[in-house]
Design a protein around this motif. Sequence first.
Motif, PDB file in Angstrom:
ATOM      1  N   THR A   8       0.830  -1.206   0.000  1.00 29.75           N
ATOM      2  CA  THR A   8       0.000   0.000   0.000  1.00 29.75           C
ATOM      3  C   THR A   8       0.863   1.255   0.000  1.00 29.75           C
ATOM      4  O   THR A   8       0.544   2.238  -0.679  1.00 29.75           O
ATOM      5  CB  THR A   8      -0.949  -0.007   1.219  1.00 29.75           C
ATOM      6  N   LEU A   9       1.942   1.242   0.737  1.00 31.02           N
ATOM      7  CA  LEU A   9       2.824   2.412   0.771  1.00 31.02           C
ATOM      8  C   LEU A   9       3.356   2.767  -0.618  1.00 31.02           C
ATOM      9  O   LEU A   9       3.577   3.944  -0.914  1.00 31.02           O
ATOM     10  CB  LEU A   9       3.984   2.182   1.737  1.00 31.02           C
ATOM     11  N   LEU A  10       3.528   1.766  -1.468  1.00 28.30           N
ATOM     12  CA  LEU A  10       3.995   2.027  -2.831  1.00 28.30           C
ATOM     13  C   LEU A  10       2.967   2.828  -3.637  1.00 28.30           C
ATOM     14  O   LEU A  10       3.317   3.497  -4.603  1.00 28.30           O
ATOM     15  CB  LEU A  10       4.306   0.710  -3.548  1.00 28.30           C
ATOM     16  N   GLY A  11       1.692   2.753  -3.211  1.00 29.93           N
ATOM     17  CA  GLY A  11       0.629   3.475  -3.902  1.00 29.93           C
ATOM     18  C   GLY A  11       0.381   4.864  -3.354  1.00 29.93           C
ATOM     19  O   GLY A  11      -0.522   5.560  -3.799  1.00 29.93           O
ATOM     20  N   HIS A  12       1.164   5.289  -2.374  1.00 36.30           N
ATOM     21  CA  HIS A  12       1.074   6.637  -1.802  1.00 36.30           C
ATOM     22  C   HIS A  12      -0.313   6.989  -1.254  1.00 36.30           C
ATOM     23  O   HIS A  12      -0.956   7.923  -1.725  1.00 36.30           O
ATOM     24  CB  HIS A  12       1.527   7.689  -2.824  1.00 36.30           C
ATOM     25  N   PRO A  13      -0.762   6.262  -0.237  1.00 30.83           N
ATOM     26  CA  PRO A  13      -2.039   6.621   0.384  1.00 30.83           C
ATOM     27  C   PRO A  13      -1.887   7.926   1.176  1.00 30.83           C
ATOM     28  O   PRO A  13      -0.772   8.302   1.538  1.00 30.83           O
ATOM     29  CB  PRO A  13      -2.303   5.447   1.331  1.00 30.83           C
ATOM     30  N   SER A  14      -2.992   8.589   1.445  1.00 32.57           N
ATOM     31  CA  SER A  14      -2.919   9.799   2.272  1.00 32.57           C
ATOM     32  C   SER A  14      -2.820   9.431   3.753  1.00 32.57           C
ATOM     33  O   SER A  14      -2.303  10.207   4.556  1.00 32.57           O
ATOM     34  CB  SER A  14      -4.137  10.689   2.037  1.00 32.57           C
ATOM     35  N   ARG A  15      -3.306   8.251   4.095  1.00 34.01           N
ATOM     36  CA  ARG A  15      -3.249   7.769   5.481  1.00 34.01           C
ATOM     37  C   ARG A  15      -3.212   6.249   5.451  1.00 34.01           C
ATOM     38  O   ARG A  15      -3.892   5.626   4.640  1.00 34.01           O
ATOM     39  CB  ARG A  15      -4.492   8.238   6.242  1.00 34.01           C
ATOM     40  N   LEU A  16      -2.414   5.651   6.333  1.00 33.47           N
ATOM     41  CA  LEU A  16      -2.352   4.192   6.437  1.00 33.47           C
ATOM     42  C   LEU A  16      -2.405   3.798   7.898  1.00 33.47           C
ATOM     43  O   LEU A  16      -1.568   4.226   8.694  1.00 33.47           O
ATOM     44  CB  LEU A  16      -1.074   3.641   5.790  1.00 33.47           C
ATOM     45  N   VAL A  17      -3.411   2.995   8.234  1.00 29.64           N
ATOM     46  CA  VAL A  17      -3.566   2.477   9.591  1.00 29.64           C
ATOM     47  C   VAL A  17      -3.466   0.963   9.539  1.00 29.64           C
ATOM     48  O   VAL A  17      -4.172   0.311   8.767  1.00 29.64           O
ATOM     49  CB  VAL A  17      -4.922   2.894  10.205  1.00 29.64           C
ATOM     50  N   LEU A  18      -2.562   0.413  10.340  1.00 27.71           N
ATOM     51  CA  LEU A  18      -2.419  -1.028  10.459  1.00 27.71           C
ATOM     52  C   LEU A  18      -3.209  -1.475  11.676  1.00 27.71           C
ATOM     53  O   LEU A  18      -3.207  -0.795  12.706  1.00 27.71           O
ATOM     54  CB  LEU A  18      -0.954  -1.415  10.647  1.00 27.71           C
ATOM     55  N   SER A  19      -3.890  -2.604  11.566  1.00 28.74           N
ATOM     56  CA  SER A  19      -4.636  -3.115  12.711  1.00 28.74           C
ATOM     57  C   SER A  19      -4.469  -4.620  12.824  1.00 28.74           C
ATOM     58  O   SER A  19      -4.368  -5.333  11.824  1.00 28.74           O
ATOM     59  CB  SER A  19      -6.121  -2.755  12.596  1.00 28.74           C
ATOM     60  N   ASP A  20      -4.415  -5.063  14.047  1.00 21.65           N
ATOM     61  CA  ASP A  20      -4.347  -6.487  14.356  1.00 21.65           C
ATOM     62  C   ASP A  20      -4.680  -6.621  15.830  1.00 21.65           C
ATOM     63  O   ASP A  20      -4.578  -5.642  16.577  1.00 21.65           O
ATOM     64  CB  ASP A  20      -2.953  -7.049  14.071  1.00 21.65           C
ATOM     65  N   MET A  21      -5.074  -7.796  16.267  1.00 21.25           N
ATOM     66  CA  MET A  21      -5.350  -7.976  17.687  1.00 21.25           C
ATOM     67  C   MET A  21      -4.101  -8.389  18.465  1.00 21.25           C
ATOM     68  O   MET A  21      -4.052  -8.298  19.670  1.00 21.25           O
ATOM     69  CB  MET A  21      -6.487  -8.977  17.919  1.00 21.25           C
ATOM     70  N   ASP A  22      -3.070  -8.812  17.759  1.00 21.64           N
ATOM     71  CA  ASP A  22      -1.809  -9.216  18.376  1.00 21.64           C
ATOM     72  C   ASP A  22      -0.870  -8.007  18.387  1.00 21.64           C
ATOM     73  O   ASP A  22      -0.349  -7.604  17.347  1.00 21.64           O
ATOM     74  CB  ASP A  22      -1.200 -10.370  17.583  1.00 21.64           C
ATOM     75  N   GLU A  23      -0.657  -7.431  19.542  1.00 24.97           N
ATOM     76  CA  GLU A  23       0.148  -6.197  19.634  1.00 24.97           C
ATOM     77  C   GLU A  23       1.596  -6.403  19.209  1.00 24.97           C
ATOM     78  O   GLU A  23       2.191  -5.499  18.630  1.00 24.97           O
ATOM     79  CB  GLU A  23       0.073  -5.632  21.052  1.00 24.97           C
ATOM     80  N   PHE A  24       2.181  -7.580  19.471  1.00 19.72           N
ATOM     81  CA  PHE A  24       3.559  -7.841  19.058  1.00 19.72           C
ATOM     82  C   PHE A  24       3.666  -7.814  17.538  1.00 19.72           C
ATOM     83  O   PHE A  24       4.549  -7.167  16.970  1.00 19.72           O
ATOM     84  CB  PHE A  24       4.042  -9.188  19.607  1.00 19.72           C
ATOM     85  N   VAL A  25       2.756  -8.503  16.874  1.00 18.53           N
ATOM     86  CA  VAL A  25       2.744  -8.538  15.407  1.00 18.53           C
ATOM     87  C   VAL A  25       2.486  -7.138  14.851  1.00 18.53           C
ATOM     88  O   VAL A  25       3.119  -6.706  13.891  1.00 18.53           O
ATOM     89  CB  VAL A  25       1.683  -9.552  14.913  1.00 18.53           C
ATOM     90  N   LEU A  26       1.569  -6.423  15.470  1.00 27.32           N
ATOM     91  CA  LEU A  26       1.234  -5.060  15.045  1.00 27.32           C
ATOM     92  C   LEU A  26       2.447  -4.135  15.163  1.00 27.32           C
ATOM     93  O   LEU A  26       2.724  -3.351  14.258  1.00 27.32           O
ATOM     94  CB  LEU A  26       0.070  -4.543  15.888  1.00 27.32           C
ATOM     95  N   ASP A  27       3.181  -4.249  16.245  1.00 23.94           N
ATOM     96  CA  ASP A  27       4.393  -3.435  16.413  1.00 23.94           C
ATOM     97  C   ASP A  27       5.429  -3.764  15.345  1.00 23.94           C
ATOM     98  O   ASP A  27       6.079  -2.867  14.793  1.00 23.94           O
ATOM     99  CB  ASP A  27       5.001  -3.638  17.803  1.00 23.94           C
ATOM    100  N   PHE A  28       5.580  -5.047  15.036  1.00 21.51           N
ATOM    101  CA  PHE A  28       6.545  -5.473  14.019  1.00 21.51           C
ATOM    102  C   PHE A  28       6.166  -4.912  12.646  1.00 21.51           C
ATOM    103  O   PHE A  28       7.004  -4.358  11.933  1.00 21.51           O
ATOM    104  CB  PHE A  28       6.621  -7.007  13.972  1.00 21.51           C
ATOM    105  N   ALA A  29       4.887  -5.033  12.286  1.00 20.80           N
ATOM    106  CA  ALA A  29       4.425  -4.544  10.988  1.00 20.80           C
ATOM    107  C   ALA A  29       4.572  -3.024  10.896  1.00 20.80           C
ATOM    108  O   ALA A  29       4.985  -2.488   9.859  1.00 20.80           O
ATOM    109  CB  ALA A  29       2.972  -4.950  10.760  1.00 20.80           C
ATOM    110  N   THR A  30       4.252  -2.337  11.976  1.00 20.68           N
ATOM    111  CA  THR A  30       4.370  -0.880  12.000  1.00 20.68           C
ATOM    112  C   THR A  30       5.821  -0.463  11.830  1.00 20.68           C
ATOM    113  O   THR A  30       6.133   0.479  11.090  1.00 20.68           O
ATOM    114  CB  THR A  30       3.789  -0.316  13.316  1.00 20.68           C
ATOM    115  N   LYS A  31       6.712  -1.173  12.491  1.00 20.72           N
ATOM    116  CA  LYS A  31       8.140  -0.866  12.367  1.00 20.72           C
ATOM    117  C   LYS A  31       8.612  -1.062  10.924  1.00 20.72           C
ATOM    118  O   LYS A  31       9.347  -0.224  10.386  1.00 20.72           O
ATOM    119  CB  LYS A  31       8.951  -1.742  13.316  1.00 20.72           C
ATOM    120  N   SER A  32       8.178  -2.133  10.285  1.00 21.36           N
ATOM    121  CA  SER A  32       8.562  -2.387   8.891  1.00 21.36           C
ATOM    122  C   SER A  32       8.095  -1.266   7.972  1.00 21.36           C
ATOM    123  O   SER A  32       8.844  -0.777   7.128  1.00 21.36           O
ATOM    124  CB  SER A  32       7.976  -3.716   8.406  1.00 21.36           C
TER     125      SER A  32
END
Length: 108
Positions: free
Chosen positions: A32-56
């Motif tokens: 999605t970042l390659l498509g230049h969104p105006s806003r990107l929100v990541l969501s998951d119920m697993d906070e560890f996985v969510l933190d990892f994805a956000t960091k990436s």
Amino acid sequence: HLSRLIANCPSFVTNRKVIDLGCGLGLASLATLLGHPSRLVLSDMDEFVLDFATKSCTEMIATKGQESVKAVEKMCIDWSDAATYPPQQGEFDVVLASDVLYDEKAAQ
């Protein structure tokens, strides 16, 4: 396949507010970042996985110089708890969901 679709048709997310439900490790979010969104929100119920994805995604923004999104946001959403849902309906233009109903219980 969702990531490939977004990478090949970035207009789906260009200049749009996007939420990636059940983002997991964030592959669709990275595309999605390659498509230049105006806003990107990541969501998951697993906070560890969510933190990892956000960091990436944050690292990709820093290295690729994405002008449209200055920072990715994250929401810990548990579908069985409405209190964790986004506060405002209609807040997003695009809702991504990939491999989110792999468990029969999750579909109920």
